[in-house]
Design a protein around this motif. Structure first.
Motif, PDB file in Angstrom:
ATOM      1  N   GLU A 173       0.731  -1.046  -0.198  1.00 35.43           N
ATOM      2  CA  GLU A 173       0.353   0.368  -0.069  1.00 35.43           C
ATOM      3  C   GLU A 173       0.990   1.224   0.158  1.00 35.43           C
ATOM      4  N   VAL A 174       0.181   2.316  -0.821  1.00 27.08           N
ATOM      5  CA  VAL A 174       1.557   3.512  -1.110  1.00 27.08           C
ATOM      6  C   VAL A 174       0.396   3.763  -0.433  1.00 27.08           C
ATOM      7  N   ILE A 175       0.510   5.300   0.824  1.00 30.78           N
ATOM      8  CA  ILE A 175      -0.285   6.425   0.988  1.00 30.78           C
ATOM      9  C   ILE A 175      -0.229   7.757   0.265  1.00 30.78           C
ATOM     10  N   ALA A 176      -0.565   8.460  -0.523  1.00 31.66           N
ATOM     11  CA  ALA A 176      -0.597  10.320  -1.011  1.00 31.66           C
ATOM     12  C   ALA A 176      -1.914  10.898  -0.825  1.00 31.66           C
ATOM     13  N   LEU A 177      -1.368  12.579  -0.363  1.00 34.47           N
ATOM     14  CA  LEU A 177      -2.270  13.007  -0.234  1.00 34.47           C
ATOM     15  C   LEU A 177      -2.856  13.863  -1.271  1.00 34.47           C
ATOM     16  N   GLU A 178      -4.135  13.428  -1.513  1.00 34.47           N
ATOM     17  CA  GLU A 178      -5.636  13.583  -2.197  1.00 34.47           C
ATOM     18  C   GLU A 178      -5.568  15.364  -2.350  1.00 34.47           C
ATOM     19  N   PRO A 179      -6.249  15.822  -3.293  1.00 34.67           N
ATOM     20  CA  PRO A 179      -5.982  15.537  -4.820  1.00 34.67           C
ATOM     21  C   PRO A 179      -4.157  15.404  -4.689  1.00 34.67           C
ATOM     22  N   TYR A 180      -4.164  14.385  -6.317  1.00 36.63           N
ATOM     23  CA  TYR A 180      -2.863  14.309  -6.344  1.00 36.63           C
ATOM     24  C   TYR A 180      -1.816  14.299  -7.887  1.00 36.63           C
ATOM     25  N   TYR A 181      -1.239  14.426  -8.242  1.00 36.76           N
ATOM     26  CA  TYR A 181      -0.194  14.826  -9.343  1.00 36.76           C
ATOM     27  C   TYR A 181      -0.677  13.527 -10.021  1.00 36.76           C
TER      28      TYR A 181
ATOM     29  N   GLY B 195       1.735  -2.068  -9.176  1.00 35.87           N
ATOM     30  CA  GLY B 195       1.143  -3.472  -8.488  1.00 35.87           C
ATOM     31  C   GLY B 195       0.918  -2.858  -7.349  1.00 35.87           C
ATOM     32  N   GLY B 196       1.404  -2.119  -6.719  1.00 35.26           N
ATOM     33  CA  GLY B 196       0.945  -1.362  -5.989  1.00 35.26           C
ATOM     34  C   GLY B 196      -0.567  -0.656  -5.472  1.00 35.26           C
ATOM     35  N   THR B 197      -0.897  -0.655  -4.334  1.00 37.40           N
ATOM     36  CA  THR B 197      -2.221  -0.095  -4.015  1.00 37.40           C
ATOM     37  C   THR B 197      -2.446   1.310  -3.161  1.00 37.40           C
ATOM     38  N   ARG B 198      -2.942   2.063  -3.842  1.00 39.92           N
ATOM     39  CA  ARG B 198      -3.557   3.245  -3.442  1.00 39.92           C
ATOM     40  C   ARG B 198      -4.480   3.766  -2.897  1.00 39.92           C
ATOM     41  N   VAL B 199      -3.845   4.128  -1.378  1.00 37.65           N
ATOM     42  CA  VAL B 199      -4.243   4.889  -0.376  1.00 37.65           C
ATOM     43  C   VAL B 199      -4.975   6.504   0.147  1.00 37.65           C
ATOM     44  N   PRO B 200      -5.579   7.182  -0.255  1.00 39.30           N
ATOM     45  CA  PRO B 200      -5.807   8.780  -0.505  1.00 39.30           C
ATOM     46  C   PRO B 200      -5.951   8.969   0.994  1.00 39.30           C
ATOM     47  N   VAL B 201      -5.174  10.299   1.062  1.00 38.18           N
ATOM     48  CA  VAL B 201      -5.756  10.785   2.180  1.00 38.18           C
ATOM     49  C   VAL B 201      -5.543  12.603   2.192  1.00 38.18           C
ATOM     50  N   THR B 202      -6.910  12.604   2.741  1.00 37.96           N
ATOM     51  CA  THR B 202      -7.776  13.738   1.328  1.00 37.96           C
ATOM     52  C   THR B 202      -7.393  15.265   2.264  1.00 37.96           C
TER      53      THR B 202
ATOM     54  N   LEU C  59      -4.096  14.782  10.097  1.00 41.24           N
ATOM     55  CA  LEU C  59      -2.835  14.292  10.603  1.00 41.24           C
ATOM     56  C   LEU C  59      -3.836  12.291  11.909  1.00 41.24           C
ATOM     57  N   ASP C  60      -4.843  13.121  11.966  1.00 39.84           N
ATOM     58  CA  ASP C  60      -5.285  11.382  12.146  1.00 39.84           C
ATOM     59  C   ASP C  60      -6.345  11.056  11.338  1.00 39.84           C
ATOM     60  N   GLU C  61      -5.932  10.869  10.279  1.00 37.62           N
ATOM     61  CA  GLU C  61      -6.333  10.383   9.094  1.00 37.62           C
ATOM     62  C   GLU C  61      -5.440  10.166   8.551  1.00 37.62           C
ATOM     63  N   LEU C  62      -4.092  10.279   8.560  1.00 39.14           N
ATOM     64  CA  LEU C  62      -3.038   9.998   8.044  1.00 39.14           C
ATOM     65  C   LEU C  62      -2.761   8.713   8.906  1.00 39.14           C
ATOM     66  N   ARG C  63      -2.436   8.956  10.024  1.00 41.25           N
ATOM     67  CA  ARG C  63      -2.361   7.850  11.395  1.00 41.25           C
ATOM     68  C   ARG C  63      -3.004   6.818  10.588  1.00 41.25           C
ATOM     69  N   ASP C  64      -4.242   6.836  10.682  1.00 42.35           N
ATOM     70  CA  ASP C  64      -5.691   6.193  10.865  1.00 42.35           C
ATOM     71  C   ASP C  64      -4.744   4.785   9.143  1.00 42.35           C
ATOM     72  N   ALA C  65      -5.142   5.614   8.650  1.00 44.70           N
ATOM     73  CA  ALA C  65      -4.199   4.584   6.870  1.00 44.70           C
ATOM     74  C   ALA C  65      -3.283   3.912   7.108  1.00 44.70           C
ATOM     75  N   VAL C  66      -2.528   3.828   8.307  1.00 44.77           N
ATOM     76  CA  VAL C  66      -1.533   2.588   7.495  1.00 44.77           C
ATOM     77  C   VAL C  66      -1.780   1.642   8.691  1.00 44.77           C
ATOM     78  N   THR C  67      -1.639   0.670   7.505  1.00 45.58           N
ATOM     79  CA  THR C  67      -1.884  -0.468   8.134  1.00 45.58           C
ATOM     80  C   THR C  67      -0.569  -1.640   8.189  1.00 45.58           C
ATOM     81  N   ASP C  68      -0.780  -2.283   7.990  1.00 42.95           N
ATOM     82  CA  ASP C  68       1.055  -4.087   8.692  1.00 42.95           C
ATOM     83  C   ASP C  68       0.733  -4.148   6.466  1.00 42.95           C
ATOM     84  N   ARG C  69       0.479  -3.561   5.562  1.00 41.48           N
ATOM     85  CA  ARG C  69       0.544  -3.529   4.087  1.00 41.48           C
ATOM     86  C   ARG C  69       0.966  -2.323   3.585  1.00 41.48           C
ATOM     87  N   THR C  70       0.635  -1.433   4.855  1.00 44.53           N
ATOM     88  CA  THR C  70       1.265  -0.004   4.374  1.00 44.53           C
ATOM     89  C   THR C  70       3.363  -0.076   4.375  1.00 44.53           C
TER      90      THR C  70
END
Length: 396
Positions: A122-130, A141-148, A160-171
């Motif tokens: 999993e790849v966390i990216a700040l949304e909206p993104y380029y 082959g990754g899975t994108r996980v947006p943090v808006t 920042l709480d939303e960012l922290r919550d977006a992290v999983t064992d697959r990040t």
């Protein structure tokens, strides 16, 4: 009618099935077809410093870079990049092993993700993104996980709480863009410190897109994430000469980081373009050594253009989110009774003779940016004046 393949399998790789022509190509073609002023795609309508352009001409004439340059980039440019990081931010990098020259920042981003991400990560990216972020994550082959980033008090803010919550064992990786395109947000020292603490705590890699590092306004400050404790050896820092020196067509970018990270990125990059922009590398090496007065003047000029366009957009009736960096302004079209930015932007050339970009294309959930429209202000004053004059038609 001939079948596409013996199994009727689609020709396009399924990882790219959701991607078509980029919105920038689409809207620029619309500008050409209608003769509208193009405030959509982010490129200046004047060249950068004459001495930098002449440096490229001199390199061409002297036969420097006309043949394949070294794979990691010419030594002169790698040395200049290392000196820039040290002088500006106190970051020490070895030009021989910790700097990689790329075909613009876009290739650096793609090579970093191809090198560091495996299927299922999993790849966390700040949304909206380029838009290239999503495509590069998909190709890896990754899975994108947006943090808006969401608008509040006149700017877009990171939860920042939303960012922290977006992290999983697959990040596996955080993809951070500051100054941020398209919103113009510049992450604060406190926000960056929290991101760094999270990356260290969860043992995450980070790729930072910092191409607008020299375009920060007012009280905003650009601080590389790699400069925070524990981040040097887990961060790939990416920038380029295109936005800073107004030679976007030269496509000279770079990535810096630890020897291990840069080696990994270089392994992927060498099978993309291998090398590029030979003579222009010499010119950008000279550009990075320009005095502080150039960078200060460039930033002041863009801040003035920001205010010129921003005032015109407000007068036309847009809600304007004041950018702290980049050369883009995000607006909201709901004051016009409009809600669909994509339809609004497609109609705008005929209505007003101006082209802009719908921010909805930069979101996984288009509803999140449904009413947002992005304009660029890296144009001549007379172009900005004419564009805002045309946009006044919306007010009536």
């Amino acid at each position: 009618m001939a079948r596409m393949t013996s199994s009727d399998r689609p020709l396009l790789n399924r990882r790219l099935a959701e991607f078509g022509t980029t919105v920038f190509a689409e809207m620029s073609a619309l500008a050409l077809r209608t003769g509208a002023i193009n405030l959509g795609q982010g490129f200046p309508d004047t060249d950068g410093p004459e001495e930098v352009r002449e440096a490229a001409v001199r390199a061409l004439r002297d036969g420097r870079g006309n043949q394949y340059p070294p794979g990691p980039g010419i030594p002169e440019l790698r040395t200049a990049i290392a000196a820039h990081q040290q002088r500006r931010y106190g970051l020490s990098v070895d030009p021989d092993t910790e700097v990689l020259v790329t075909a613009g920042a876009t290739e650096a981003i793609a090579a970093s993700l191809l090198a560091l991400v495996e299927p299922g990560d999993e790849v966390i990216a700040l949304e909206p993104y380029y838009d290239s972020y999503a495509a590069s994550i998909a190709m890896a082959g990754g899975t994108r996980v947006p943090v808006t980033l969401r608008p509040a008090e006149g700017r877009f803010r990171l939860d920042l709480d939303e960012l922290r919550d977006a992290v999983t064992d697959r990040t596996r990786l955080l993809l951070i863009n500051t100054p941020h395109n398209p919103t113009g947000t510049v992450l604060t020292r406190e926000e960056l410190a929290s991101i760094a603490e999270l990356a260290v705590e969860r043992d995450l890699l980070v790729v930072t897109d910092e191409v607008y590092e020299h375009l920060v306004f007012d009280d905003a400050e650009h601080i590389p994430l790699a400069s925070f404790p524990g981040m040097r050896d887990r961060t790939v820092t990416i920038s380029s000469g295109g936005k800073t020196f107004s030679f976007t067509g030269w496509k000279v970018g770079w990535a810096t980081g630890s020897r291990e990270l840069v080696t990994a990125v270089r392994t992927a990059k060498q099978y993309l373009t291998y090398v590029s922009a030979g003579p222009f590398q010499y010119a950008i090496a000279e550009a990075l050594r320009l005095p502080d007065s150039y960078f200060d003047g460039f930033r002041a000029d863009l801040r003035r253009k920001r205010d010129l366009l921003g005032d015109g957009l407000r007068a036309a009736g847009f809600e304007v989110y004041q950018p702290q960096g980049t050369y883009f302004i995000t607006t909201d079209i709901t004051p016009f009774g409009e809600k669909d930015a994509y339809a609004f932007c497609h109609a705008l050339p005929e209505r007003c003779g101006v082209v802009a970009i719908p921010n909805s294309v930069f979101y996984d959930d288009p509803d999140a940016g449904r009413s947002q429209v992005r304009f660029t202000f890296c144009k001549r004053d007379e172009i900005l004046d004419e564009a805002t004059s045309r946009l006044q038609r919306l007010a009536s």
